[in-house]
Design a protein around this motif. Structure first.
Motif, PDB file in Angstrom:
ATOM      1  N   PRO A  92      -0.931  19.421  -3.506  1.00 23.23           N
ATOM      2  CA  PRO A  92      -0.967  19.930  -2.123  1.00 23.23           C
ATOM      3  C   PRO A  92      -2.262  19.625  -1.396  1.00 23.23           C
ATOM      4  CG  PRO A  92      -1.224  21.732  -3.682  1.00 23.23           C
ATOM      5  CD  PRO A  92      -0.847  20.514  -4.491  1.00 23.23           C
ATOM      6  N   ARG A  93      -3.302  19.222  -2.112  1.00 22.01           N
ATOM      7  CA  ARG A  93      -4.557  18.874  -1.458  1.00 22.01           C
ATOM      8  C   ARG A  93      -4.506  17.490  -0.832  1.00 22.01           C
ATOM      9  NH1 ARG A  93      -8.226  19.405  -6.628  1.00 22.01           N
ATOM     10  NH2 ARG A  93      -6.338  18.416  -7.446  1.00 22.01           N
ATOM     11  N   PHE A  94      -3.790  16.553  -1.474  1.00 20.23           N
ATOM     12  CA  PHE A  94      -3.876  15.144  -1.069  1.00 20.23           C
ATOM     13  C   PHE A  94      -2.532  14.499  -0.738  1.00 20.23           C
ATOM     14  CE2 PHE A  94      -7.159  16.055  -4.350  1.00 20.23           C
ATOM     15  CZ  PHE A  94      -8.238  16.148  -3.488  1.00 20.23           C
ATOM     16  N   MET A 232      -2.367   3.480  -7.282  1.00 23.98           N
ATOM     17  CA  MET A 232      -3.246   4.437  -6.634  1.00 23.98           C
ATOM     18  C   MET A 232      -2.862   5.837  -7.115  1.00 23.98           C
ATOM     19  SD  MET A 232      -3.381   2.763  -2.765  1.00 23.98           S
ATOM     20  CE  MET A 232      -5.060   3.244  -2.387  1.00 23.98           C
ATOM     21  N   HIS A 233      -3.584   6.844  -6.654  1.00 24.69           N
ATOM     22  CA  HIS A 233      -3.316   8.218  -7.088  1.00 24.69           C
ATOM     23  C   HIS A 233      -3.313   9.172  -5.889  1.00 24.69           C
ATOM     24  CE1 HIS A 233      -4.708   6.213 -10.751  1.00 24.69           C
ATOM     25  NE2 HIS A 233      -4.047   7.131 -11.425  1.00 24.69           N
ATOM     26  N   ASP A 234      -2.253   9.974  -5.796  1.00 28.77           N
ATOM     27  CA  ASP A 234      -2.222  11.032  -4.780  1.00 28.77           C
ATOM     28  C   ASP A 234      -2.508  12.393  -5.396  1.00 28.77           C
ATOM     29  OD1 ASP A 234       0.392  10.895  -6.091  1.00 28.77           O
ATOM     30  OD2 ASP A 234       1.061  12.371  -4.617  1.00 28.77           O
ATOM     31  N   ARG A 242      -9.281  12.848  -3.929  1.00 31.91           N
ATOM     32  CA  ARG A 242      -8.583  11.620  -3.562  1.00 31.91           C
ATOM     33  C   ARG A 242      -8.753  11.306  -2.068  1.00 31.91           C
ATOM     34  NH1 ARG A 242      -9.252  11.187  -8.002  1.00 31.91           N
ATOM     35  NH2 ARG A 242      -7.783  11.272  -9.750  1.00 31.91           N
ATOM     36  N   THR A 243      -9.770  11.882  -1.461  1.00 35.85           N
ATOM     37  CA  THR A 243     -10.036  11.606  -0.051  1.00 35.85           C
ATOM     38  C   THR A 243     -10.277  10.123   0.190  1.00 35.85           C
ATOM     39  OG1 THR A 243     -11.019  13.803   0.185  1.00 35.85           O
ATOM     40  CG2 THR A 243     -11.494  12.206   1.914  1.00 35.85           C
ATOM     41  N   GLN A 244     -10.976   9.481  -0.746  1.00 40.39           N
ATOM     42  CA  GLN A 244     -11.273   8.057  -0.587  1.00 40.39           C
ATOM     43  C   GLN A 244      -9.988   7.224  -0.599  1.00 40.39           C
ATOM     44  OE1 GLN A 244     -12.562  10.140  -2.798  1.00 40.39           O
ATOM     45  NE2 GLN A 244     -14.789   9.977  -2.903  1.00 40.39           N
TER      46      GLN A 244
END
Length: 276
Positions: A92-94, A232-234, A242-244
């Motif tokens: 839920p963060r990313f 990639m990773h969510d 995972r902001t970047q």
């Protein structure tokens, strides 16, 4: 007497030096450091540990050569198409931010979800499907199957996650990606028996290292070619970020679109149905 005290102090310091990391590791291994958000909602951490702590098993390149009908590294090079894939969600963060960017650019992707997280955050999985993305299987609890060395555990984790995904989006996923990408011969053979296609990758962004967005974007843009599958990773562990990855997507997608690339799901890229 002073000498005795110095010796005692040195012994105490040594004990603290060796035992403190053990205590911290114990706390992390038992979920003490889970991220909390909103109404104390916890995000289960990967059972096998963070991405960077793992050893390298049989290469996916070797496994693809041994099992060409089961293991996929990339798609055909005959069309200017590329597939973005995301592991370790839903988070839920990313995940919502990743979905927002994909929706903004009208780009479909393939999400390899953890069953345990899908149970905790089902609305994110249904949103993925509703917005045209393909759902793949990333195991239930994200163990290191090579370390566990247990084919029965693999089968259990695959089938358990399949059932959760089917309940949420109406199909049993055919695509499977192993946690950390770690497999060996017998595990691949069991996955083939279960009618799974193992999806690896041809471009690894290493975004789990929390590299700057510019580096993540460059790793894709500089390596992209027809048929590429991008890893990639969510999702992330409790203290991961995972902001970047999200920022990199805003560079990757328009740049590659300008170069004539079309973003598609893994199913469209390799021509294999995403459901069993």
């Amino acid at each position: 007497m002073k000498t005795y005290r110095k010796i005692l102090l040195a012994v105490v310091c040594l004990l603290l030096f060796f035992l403190l990391p053990v205590g911290m590791a114990f706390a992390n291994d038992h979920g003490v450091n889970w991220f909390k958000r909103g109404e104390e909602r916890q995000i289960p951490d990967p059972e096998g540990g963070a991405e960077m702590t793992q050893r390298i098993p049989v290469s996916n390149v070797v496994l693809q050569q041994r099992y060409p009908d089961t293991v996929v590294l990339a798609g055909p090079t005959t069309a200017n198409r590329i597939a973005l894939t995301f592991d370790d969600g839903p988070d839920p963060r990313f995940t919502p931010q990743v979905l927002d960017v994909l929706q903004e650019y009208n780009v479909p992707a393939t999400f390899f979800v953890m069953g345990r997280r899908a149970e905790r955050f089902p609305d994110l999985v249904t949103r993925m499907a509703a917005e045209g993305h393909v759902i793949g299987n990333h195991s239930y609890s994200h163990p290191n199957f090579v370390v566990e060395d247990d084919v029965a555990l693999l089968e259990q984790e695959v089938l358990q996650t399949e059932a959760i995904i089917q309940n949420l989006v109406g199909y049993r996923p055919r695509f499977f990606r192993a946690p950390y990408g770690f497999l060996y011969n017998e595990l691949v053979e069991k996955l083939a028996e279960l009618n799974n296609t193992v999806v690896a990758w041809s471009i690894d962004t290493l975004d789990w290292r929390e590299r700057p967005a510019e580096e993540v974007a460059f790793s894709v843009i500089s390596s992209a070619q027809p048929g590429s599958i991008v890893l990639m990773h969510d999702g992330a562990e409790a203290d991961g970020d995972r902001t970047q990855t999200i920022e990199a997507l805003r560079q990757i997608i328009p740049t590659l679109q300008e170069q004539g690339f079309e973003f598609v799901t893994v199913s469209e890229l390799i021509g294999i149905p995403y459901e069993k």
